[in-house]
Write a protein that holds these residues in place. Structure first.
Motif, PDB file in Angstrom:
ATOM      1  N   SER A 106      47.079  21.624  15.215  1.00 55.60           N
ATOM      2  CA  SER A 106      45.983  21.956  14.294  1.00 55.60           C
ATOM      3  C   SER A 106      46.391  21.787  12.840  1.00 55.60           C
ATOM      4  N   LYS A 144      42.187  13.590  19.470  1.00 52.36           N
ATOM      5  CA  LYS A 144      42.108  15.043  19.344  1.00 52.36           C
ATOM      6  C   LYS A 144      43.521  15.598  19.166  1.00 52.36           C
ATOM      7  N   ASN A 145      43.953  15.649  17.923  1.00 54.81           N
ATOM      8  CA  ASN A 145      45.304  16.105  17.604  1.00 54.81           C
ATOM      9  C   ASN A 145      45.431  17.582  17.956  1.00 54.81           C
ATOM     10  N   GLN A 146      46.353  17.894  18.839  1.00 54.64           N
ATOM     11  CA  GLN A 146      46.501  19.276  19.280  1.00 54.64           C
ATOM     12  C   GLN A 146      47.385  20.096  18.338  1.00 54.64           C
ATOM     13  N   LYS A 148      37.786  15.327  10.533  1.00 49.24           N
ATOM     14  CA  LYS A 148      37.231  14.962  11.840  1.00 49.24           C
ATOM     15  C   LYS A 148      37.651  15.946  12.924  1.00 49.24           C
ATOM     16  N   GLN A 149      38.903  16.406  12.870  1.00 52.38           N
ATOM     17  CA  GLN A 149      39.423  17.283  13.921  1.00 52.38           C
ATOM     18  C   GLN A 149      38.580  18.546  14.091  1.00 52.38           C
ATOM     19  N   SER A 172      39.039  19.819  20.578  1.00 54.19           N
ATOM     20  CA  SER A 172      40.284  19.892  19.813  1.00 54.19           C
ATOM     21  C   SER A 172      40.616  21.353  19.521  1.00 54.19           C
ATOM     22  N   ALA A 222      41.605  22.429  16.679  1.00 52.06           N
ATOM     23  CA  ALA A 222      41.035  22.722  15.361  1.00 52.06           C
ATOM     24  C   ALA A 222      39.584  23.179  15.486  1.00 52.06           C
ATOM     25  N   GLN A 223      38.821  22.517  16.358  1.00 47.20           N
ATOM     26  CA  GLN A 223      37.415  22.905  16.540  1.00 47.20           C
ATOM     27  C   GLN A 223      37.310  24.275  17.198  1.00 47.20           C
ATOM     28  N   TYR A 278      41.094  12.146   8.850  1.00 51.48           N
ATOM     29  CA  TYR A 278      41.300  12.573  10.239  1.00 51.48           C
ATOM     30  C   TYR A 278      41.328  14.092  10.360  1.00 51.48           C
ATOM     31  N   VAL A 279      41.766  14.772   9.287  1.00 51.31           N
ATOM     32  CA  VAL A 279      41.819  16.235   9.298  1.00 51.31           C
ATOM     33  C   VAL A 279      40.409  16.806   9.406  1.00 51.31           C
ATOM     34  N   MET A 309      35.442  17.782  16.203  1.00 51.48           N
ATOM     35  CA  MET A 309      35.605  17.201  17.539  1.00 51.48           C
ATOM     36  C   MET A 309      35.698  18.278  18.614  1.00 51.48           C
TER      37      MET A 309
END
Length: 311
Positions: free
Chosen positions: A136, A132-134, A191-192, A198, A200-201, A188-189, A195
């Protein structure tokens, strides 16, 4: 990147691209956006370069098979053509322009809509646990088309030749197409944004809330609270995803909806302004002219007297 070059050099890539081009041309009998009998799949055709077009992109995959286009998100610019594809992971106000098209070789593309649930389903099925890349990411990416994706797209569009197969096979082919995107180097972008947990979500949720009630006054504090973010974090991550602030985003959505209303219904400019949330017709007129180049009435008159295609 080496494998991508090999794809482009593979005669099979060009042959499948030609097949897909011929199919899309066969099922686009007029200019503009056309739906197909496959749910969530649309085609776009244009025989000429057009003026800047303003539209709202919903989560979707956009693939050009002939011609080229430039799209702008805020101050960012993205060019893509028959060798690349674009993915919008969230709902975004976009300005776009077809830059390669002619009557002999019209611009042809497809658009496949998808949902975050479809993306999550594939992530779960493949037992992937993406980080979960914070930080964004942008809600828009452009990537090079590869042979595996092109092959899956060709099989999907070919179902139009056998309509009885669409209910059973289209969902399978669409799932494969989305899987191919997620396996790509920018997957992966996408997906974020699906998720839960995250940033992004969370911004995706904020975008949905704005679009649900865009005509209402926007409280940044309440919006931030609804997605469990501080006001400063909301501003930071919202701009990362959309290249604009929440208020700028809302303004673009309002103005694009007002333009649509003026084009499709017999409304006065003031009525359209009130419907999309403006209390001051003069402010609406100023902001409309700033975005579209002319005041509402002049702009709509020009559009109705020209070949305007809404993509």
């Amino acid at each position: 990147m080496k494998n991508r070059r090999l794809d482009k050099e593979n005669p099979l890539f060009e042959a499948k691209l030609k097949q897909l081009t011929n199919l899309i041309e066969r099922y686009t009998d007029r200019e503009g956006l056309q739906s197909s009998s496959i749910p969530s799949l649309d085609f776009i055709r244009s025989s000429s370069k057009l003026e800047l077009l303003h539209s709202i992109y919903t989560p979707s995959l956009c693939v050009i098979v002939q011609g080229a286009k430039v799209v702008m998100l805020g101050t960012d610019s993205y060019r893509y053509d028959k060798n690349s594809y674009l993915v919008a992971s969230v709902q975004l106000p976009i300005t776009g322009q077809i830059i390669e098209a002619s009557s002999a070789t019209p611009y042809l593309s497809l658009r496949l809509g998808f949902s975050s649930d479809q993306i999550l389903d594939i992530i779960k099925e493949t037992k992937q646990v993406p980080i979960k890349n914070q930080n964004s990411p942008r809600g828009l990416i452009v990537n090079e088309t590869n042979l595996s994706l092109l092959d899956a797209l060709l099989r999907l569009v070919s179902l139009l030749e056998t309509p009885k197969d669409i209910p059973v096979l289209a969902p399978l082919f669409i799932r494969e197409i989305l899987y191919r995107i997620l396996q790509d180097d920018q997957g992966y972008v996408v997906k974020q944004f699906a998720m839960i947990g995250s940033h992004a979500q969370a911004i995706s949720s904020a975008i949905n809330l704005i679009n649900k009630d865009f005509s209402k006054s926007l409280s940044i504090d309440e919006l931030a609270k609804s997605i469990n973010m501080s006001t400063s974090s909301l501003h930071h991550h919202f701009k990362k995803v959309t290249a604009m602030s929440p208020l700028q985003y809302q303004k673009q959505v309002r103005l694009q909806e007002a333009r649509r209303l003026l084009l499709s219904e017999t409304l006065e400019a003031a009525d359209a302004a009130f419907q999309v949330g403006y209390e001051s017709p003069s402010q609406f007129s100023r902001e409309y002219a700033r975005m579209f180049g002319l005041p509402p009435i002049s702009d709509i008159k020009r559009l109705k007297n020209s070949v305007y295609v809404n993509f």
